[in-house]
Design an enzyme around this catalytic site. Sequence first.
Site, PDB file in Angstrom:
ATOM      1  N   GLY A  28       0.830  -1.192   0.000  1.00 19.87           N
ATOM      2  CA  GLY A  28       0.000   0.000   0.000  1.00 19.87           C
ATOM      3  C   GLY A  28       0.867   1.245   0.000  1.00 19.87           C
ATOM      4  N   GLU A  29       2.142   1.106  -0.417  1.00 22.91           N
ATOM      5  CA  GLU A  29       3.065   2.252  -0.373  1.00 22.91           C
ATOM      6  C   GLU A  29       2.662   3.379  -1.325  1.00 22.91           C
ATOM      7  OE1 GLU A  29       4.152  -0.945  -0.280  1.00 22.91           O
ATOM      8  OE2 GLU A  29       6.047  -1.119   0.800  1.00 22.91           O
ATOM      9  N   HIS A  48      13.639  -8.164   7.454  1.00 26.80           N
ATOM     10  CA  HIS A  48      13.478  -7.522   6.142  1.00 26.80           C
ATOM     11  C   HIS A  48      14.723  -6.687   5.881  1.00 26.80           C
ATOM     12  CE1 HIS A  48      11.685  -4.696   3.123  1.00 26.80           C
ATOM     13  NE2 HIS A  48      12.508  -3.862   3.746  1.00 26.80           N
ATOM     14  N   ASP A  71       7.457 -13.799  -1.041  1.00 27.19           N
ATOM     15  CA  ASP A  71       6.966 -12.465  -0.657  1.00 27.19           C
ATOM     16  C   ASP A  71       5.599 -12.242  -1.309  1.00 27.19           C
ATOM     17  OD1 ASP A  71       7.112 -10.147   0.803  1.00 27.19           O
ATOM     18  OD2 ASP A  71       8.500  -9.120  -0.540  1.00 27.19           O
TER      19      ASP A  71
END
Length: 389
Positions: free
Chosen positions: A68-69, A194, A284
Site C-alpha cells: 500500500g506504499e 526484512h 513475498d
Amino acid sequence: MLLLLKGADIYAPEKLGKKDLLIAGSTIAAIEDQIEIESEHVQVIDCKNKMITPGFVDSLVHITGGGGEGGYTTRTPEVQLTDLTLSGITSLVAALGTDSVTRSLEGMLAKAKELNELGVSCFTYSGSYHVPLKTITGCLQKDICLISECIGVGEVAIADHRASQIDYRQLAKVASDARVGGMLSGKSGIVSIHMGDGKTQFDLLYQVAEKTDIPLSQFYPTHVNRSQSLLDAGVELCAKGGAIDFTTSSTESSIRDGEIKCSKGLKYFLDKGGNIERITFSSDGHASLPEFNSNGELTSINVGYESSLYSEVKDSVKQENIPIELALQTITSSPARILGLLNKGRLKVGFDADLNIIENSSMDINCVISQGRIMVSDGKAIVKGTFEL
Ligand code: ZN
C-alpha cells in the site's frame, strides 16, 4: 484412506530413485521399491514419467495483503487458497509487513486459521516491520509460546528508510524474547529480518552476535538478492554461520535497477562456495510490487506472486544447470529446518504427506497433495476457498 503413488522418481529432496510411496491418512507411511496392496480402500495414482517432491515451504507470504506504499488504492488483496496450492505450496509463514496500521495480527491469525482449515499448513510471525513490536497478547514470548500458529517474529526491518532505526540492543531484546518463547514451546523462535538497501547491511546482526550471546543463526534475513553488494555480504554472512533468503517475486524494473534474479543468484552463491543448506527462496507473495520508469516515477503496481517460488527453482535447473535435488532444497528441506517445522519439507516415513507430483520433462506441477489430501489434480484446483469461483 490409503493413497498409493506408483513408480515416480523420488526427490526427498535428495534423489532416491524410482520408488512407490504410500500415504495413510495425513502421513507418509512407506517409501519402497515396490508396494503392492490390493484393496478397494486404496486409491492408486500412476506416476510414470513423473517425479515426486516435498510440498513447497514458503517462508514469507503476506496473506492479508501487504504494502500500500502508493496510497489506499494500492493496498494489495488477500491470498486465496489456490494461489498457494496451484503453486505447489503446502506450508507457509504469514507476515504483516509494512502496514501494521490498517492490517492487524488478529486479522492475519484468523486468515491463517482459515487456510489451515482449508488444508494447507499456515504458520505466522508476530510483530511487523516496526519496533516496539505489535503483538496479540502484549508480549512476544507469550505470542510464540501460546498461539499455536506463531513460530517467530518478523519481518523486522533493518537497513531501510521504512524501518524503526533500532540499535543492536533493541534487536537483541526482540531476538532473546523470540528465542525464549520458542524454547518454551518447542518452536524455532526465528527472527525474520526484512533487508532494505541501506548501507549498513548486516551490521546490526553482527553486532548482536558479537556483543550478546545470541547466535547469528537466530536471524533469517530476506530480500538478500536485492543488490549484488547485499548478495556478496550474504555469502559472507552464511560463511560465518548465518542463513539468507532470496525473494522470488520480481519485476522488470527491479531487475533493471540491480536486483538479482533468484536462479542466477543461486548459481552465483554456489560458485562462490556457499553452503546450499544456508540459502532459501520465498515468494513475498501478495506484497506490493511497484514499477518505476527511468525517472523514478511510479508507472504501475503489481502483486507479489506465489507461483514465482517454484518458477525460480525451475529456472535454476533449466537455465543455470543446477541439479534439481540441490535447487529443490531452497524451497523444501532448508526453510523447514530453519523455521523449525517438524515433519515438513522432506519425503520421509512418518512425515506429513505434503508432496507434489511433477512432469519429468516439462517440470510442470500435475498434482498437489497436502496432509494426504489431493488439492490439485491434472494441474487444476479441486479444493477451493469458500469464496473462490
Ligand atoms: Zn520485506
